[in-house]
Scaffold this motif. Structure first.
Motif, PDB file in Angstrom:
ATOM      1  N   HIS A  73       6.048  -0.651  -6.725  1.00 17.76           N
ATOM      2  CA  HIS A  73       4.857  -1.327  -6.233  1.00 17.76           C
ATOM      3  C   HIS A  73       4.577  -2.645  -6.958  1.00 17.76           C
ATOM      4  N   ARG A 112       3.212  -6.736  -5.990  1.00 18.04           N
ATOM      5  CA  ARG A 112       1.928  -7.313  -6.412  1.00 18.04           C
ATOM      6  C   ARG A 112       2.149  -8.610  -7.192  1.00 18.04           C
ATOM      7  N   LEU A 151       0.811  -1.226   0.000  1.00 20.13           N
ATOM      8  CA  LEU A 151       0.000   0.000   0.000  1.00 20.13           C
ATOM      9  C   LEU A 151       0.844   1.276   0.000  1.00 20.13           C
ATOM     10  N   CYS A 153      -7.756  -3.308  -4.198  1.00 21.07           N
ATOM     11  CA  CYS A 153      -7.642  -4.291  -3.114  1.00 21.07           C
ATOM     12  C   CYS A 153      -7.103  -5.648  -3.561  1.00 21.07           C
ATOM     13  N   ARG A 181      -4.155   9.895   0.863  1.00 17.76           N
ATOM     14  CA  ARG A 181      -3.090  10.187  -0.091  1.00 17.76           C
ATOM     15  C   ARG A 181      -2.365  11.452   0.349  1.00 17.76           C
ATOM     16  N   THR A 207     -11.609  -5.495   7.639  1.00 19.45           N
ATOM     17  CA  THR A 207     -12.508  -4.989   6.592  1.00 19.45           C
ATOM     18  C   THR A 207     -13.747  -5.854   6.366  1.00 19.45           C
ATOM     19  N   HIS A 220      -3.419   0.334  -6.577  1.00 20.17           N
ATOM     20  CA  HIS A 220      -3.573  -0.161  -5.203  1.00 20.17           C
ATOM     21  C   HIS A 220      -4.916  -0.852  -4.975  1.00 20.17           C
TER      22      HIS A 220
HETATM   23  C1  HEM Z   1     -14.877  -6.117   2.057  1.00 16.98           C
HETATM   24  C2  HEM Z   1     -13.619  -6.141   2.443  1.00 16.98           C
HETATM   25  C3  HEM Z   1     -12.562  -5.224   1.918  1.00 16.98           C
HETATM   26  C4  HEM Z   1     -12.677  -3.935   1.471  1.00 16.98           C
HETATM   27  C5  HEM Z   1     -13.939  -3.093   1.369  1.00 16.98           C
HETATM   28  C6  HEM Z   1     -11.336  -3.505   1.088  1.00 16.98           C
HETATM   29  C7  HEM Z   1     -11.044  -2.265   0.569  1.00 16.98           C
HETATM   30  C8  HEM Z   1      -9.792  -1.898   0.098  1.00 16.98           C
HETATM   31  C9  HEM Z   1      -9.499  -0.628  -0.511  1.00 16.98           C
HETATM   32  C10 HEM Z   1     -10.494   0.501  -0.704  1.00 16.98           C
HETATM   33  C11 HEM Z   1      -8.192  -0.638  -0.867  1.00 16.98           C
HETATM   34  C12 HEM Z   1      -7.429   0.482  -1.571  1.00 16.98           C
HETATM   35  C13 HEM Z   1      -6.566   1.238  -0.602  1.00 16.98           C
HETATM   36  C14 HEM Z   1      -5.947   2.471  -1.205  1.00 16.98           C
HETATM   37  O1  HEM Z   1      -6.046   2.700  -2.411  1.00 16.98           O
HETATM   38  O2  HEM Z   1      -5.366   3.263  -0.433  1.00 16.98           O
HETATM   39  C15 HEM Z   1      -7.654  -1.910  -0.453  1.00 16.98           C
HETATM   40  C16 HEM Z   1      -6.335  -2.285  -0.625  1.00 16.98           C
HETATM   41  C17 HEM Z   1      -5.817  -3.439  -0.082  1.00 16.98           C
HETATM   42  N1  HEM Z   1      -6.506  -4.463   0.508  1.00 16.98           N
HETATM   43 FE1  HEM Z   1      -8.480  -4.551   0.812  1.00 16.98          FE
HETATM   44  N2  HEM Z   1     -10.457  -4.527   1.329  1.00 16.98           N
HETATM   45  C18 HEM Z   1     -11.160  -5.597   1.818  1.00 16.98           C
HETATM   46  C19 HEM Z   1     -10.651  -6.820   2.178  1.00 16.98           C
HETATM   47  C20 HEM Z   1      -9.329  -7.159   2.155  1.00 16.98           C
HETATM   48  C21 HEM Z   1      -8.795  -8.413   2.609  1.00 16.98           C
HETATM   49  C22 HEM Z   1      -9.607  -9.591   3.176  1.00 16.98           C
HETATM   50  C23 HEM Z   1      -7.454  -8.359   2.449  1.00 16.98           C
HETATM   51  C24 HEM Z   1      -6.514  -9.441   2.796  1.00 16.98           C
HETATM   52  C25 HEM Z   1      -5.473  -9.768   2.133  1.00 16.98           C
HETATM   53  C26 HEM Z   1      -7.134  -7.053   1.857  1.00 16.98           C
HETATM   54  C27 HEM Z   1      -5.880  -6.609   1.538  1.00 16.98           C
HETATM   55  C28 HEM Z   1      -5.608  -5.427   0.906  1.00 16.98           C
HETATM   56  C29 HEM Z   1      -4.265  -5.018   0.532  1.00 16.98           C
HETATM   57  C30 HEM Z   1      -2.963  -5.786   0.787  1.00 16.98           C
HETATM   58  C31 HEM Z   1      -4.393  -3.766  -0.096  1.00 16.98           C
HETATM   59  C32 HEM Z   1      -3.276  -2.884  -0.676  1.00 16.98           C
HETATM   60  C33 HEM Z   1      -3.110  -3.201  -2.147  1.00 16.98           C
HETATM   61  C34 HEM Z   1      -2.026  -2.371  -2.817  1.00 16.98           C
HETATM   62  O3  HEM Z   1      -1.597  -1.371  -2.265  1.00 16.98           O
HETATM   63  O4  HEM Z   1      -1.604  -2.763  -3.911  1.00 16.98           O
HETATM   64  N3  HEM Z   1      -8.308  -6.371   1.691  1.00 16.98           N
HETATM   65  N4  HEM Z   1      -8.648  -2.664   0.126  1.00 16.98           N
END
Ligand code: HEM
Length: 390
Positions: A85, A89, A78, A340, A283, A235, A338
């Protein structure tokens, strides 16, 4: 941008905003594409500008200055900007790929049913502690290879980072730093153990993994685990609480799911759009910019309101209607590089829980006299007592 005089940024933190965020977002969007944020900086509210910010990490960076959770290392991936990045990934995407996630669907269904077995005959439960918290956390700890028997400790660690105690910002940040140090110490010790005694788990895999031809360092592994702890354990819990609070209060919508469970996949997307449990992301501006006439200055802290973008009538004329069968194009999982990493896992857990719960408990209500309190940011209901006929 709107002048501070025309928009009160404290409204972001008003309990009524937590209960009824869609009406608040509408008011904010009417003021401008961006409005003053609750802790300084700005909040981007309209869909077009939100998408622009998420798609332009070279202007709107999510690096460590964007959000400080008290940790000493960047959260990976993130808090890493492109091009660095993508190498992370490449390593992490296959772990959460849809095909791989689908394989654990029967285990998730079994787990949901075991939790339901534990309270169905009581005719009531406190939804958060009975299901919303233990289910996704158990699934995720199993995936990581961490002991589910220590669930309470992991929840405490996660809550210590995301909802630290304190009467003012200074106290909150101090508590966060103490809790973050504890999380880092735990993962450093567990990693050292896996290096000595590798197991069939993700931590052992990270211990020998390479990115861009180099072994992951201990700090990089720490950054990944820290993010996994807060993303993986919170989340889906927040989302289940928002979904069940909505469905308990909208029996006609609930009846649609009960009568035709085949609509559950689209219902999950539409409820993600409407409820948007991760209401926004953080951000920092790396350069001056302009958003529909709103100036952004280099160094500004920028909140990106995904919840507002998802209910923007400029992009979706009937945005205020919750249509469980529509093909909802929401940003609840973010957008751009980024987006999810855990979205397939999250969807699987949400669909499976809605299906199994409504098969066994089709009619339920919120205990009469309960006033729901939602936290903002990561939208969570503090207690959700549900009743049904046993
Ligand atoms: C309904 C459940 C979830 C929602 C609504 C959600 C939402 C999000 C959002 C909005 C982002 C973007 C963050 C950004 O741009 O600053 C994100 C990134 C991320 N989420 Fe989720 N998330 C959920 C579940 C999960 C789960 C279960 C994991 C477990 C691995 C996870 C891991 C991540 C990771 C590692 C990122 C960063 C990705 C990156 O920076 O490339 N999320 N999530």
């Amino acid at each position: 941008m709107a002048e501070s005089g025309t928009f009160d940024p404290n409204l972001f933190l008003d309990p009524e905003t937590g209960r009824n965020p869609q009406a608040f977002y509408k008011k904010a969007r009417a003021v401008g594409a961006a409005v003053p944020g609750p802790f300084g900086g700005i909040e981007i509210m309209r869909r077009a500008e939100v998408e622009f910010a998420l798609q332009h990490p070279e202007i709107f960076s999510s690096a460590m200055e964007a959000v400080d959770l008290g940790q000493s290392v960047p959260l990976i991936p993130l808090q890493v900007d492109p091009p660095e990045h993508s190498k992370y990934r490449k390593l992490l995407d296959p772990i959460f790929a849809p095909k791989r996630m689908n394989l654990i669907e029967p285990d998730i269904a079994q787990l949901v049913n075991e939790f339901i077995d534990g309270f169905i005959d009581d005719g009531s439960c406190e939804f958060t502690t009975a299901l919303a918290e233990p289910l996704p956390s158990s699934v995720f700890l199993r995936l990581l290879g961490l002991p589910v028997s220590e669930l309470a400790m992991f929840l405490e660690m996660k809550n210590g980072i995301l909802r630290p105690a304190g009467d003012d910002l200074e106290q909150v940040q101090a508590a966060q730093r103490v809790n973050a140090a504890e999380v880092e110490r735990f993962f450093a010790e567990t990693l050292a153990d896996r290096r000595k005694r590798p197991q069939e788990d993700l931590l052992s895999m990270f211990a020998s993994a390479e990115v861009g031809g180099d072994r992951l360092t201990d700090d990089e592994i720490l950054g990944i685990c820290f993010l996994f702890l807060i993303a993986g354990l919170d989340t889906v819990t927040d989302t289940l609480e928002c979904f069940f609070a909505y469905l308990a209060q909208h029996p006609q919508q609930r009846r649609l799911l009960v009568d035709d469970p085949s609509i559950i996949p689209t219902a999950v997307e539409e409820l993600l759009r409407w409820e948007t449990p991760v209401t926004g992301v953080a951000r920092v501006a790396k350069q001056d910019a302009e958003l529909d006439g709103c100036p952004v200055h280099k160094g500004d802290h920028v909140g990106v309101s995904i919840g507002s973008a998802n209910t923007d009538e400029r992009a979706l004329p009937d945005a205020d209607d919750v249509i469980l069968t529509r093909n909802s194009k929401h940003l609840a999982f973010g957008a751009g590089v980024h987006r999810c990493l855990g979205s397939h896992l999250a969807r699987l857990e949400l669909r499976t829980t809605l299906r199994e719960w409504h098969r066994r408990i089709p009619d339920y209500e919120i205990a009469p006299g309960t006033e729901l309190n939602f936290m903002f940011g990561l939208r969570q209901v503090d207690t959700l007592p549900l009743l049904w006929s046993a």
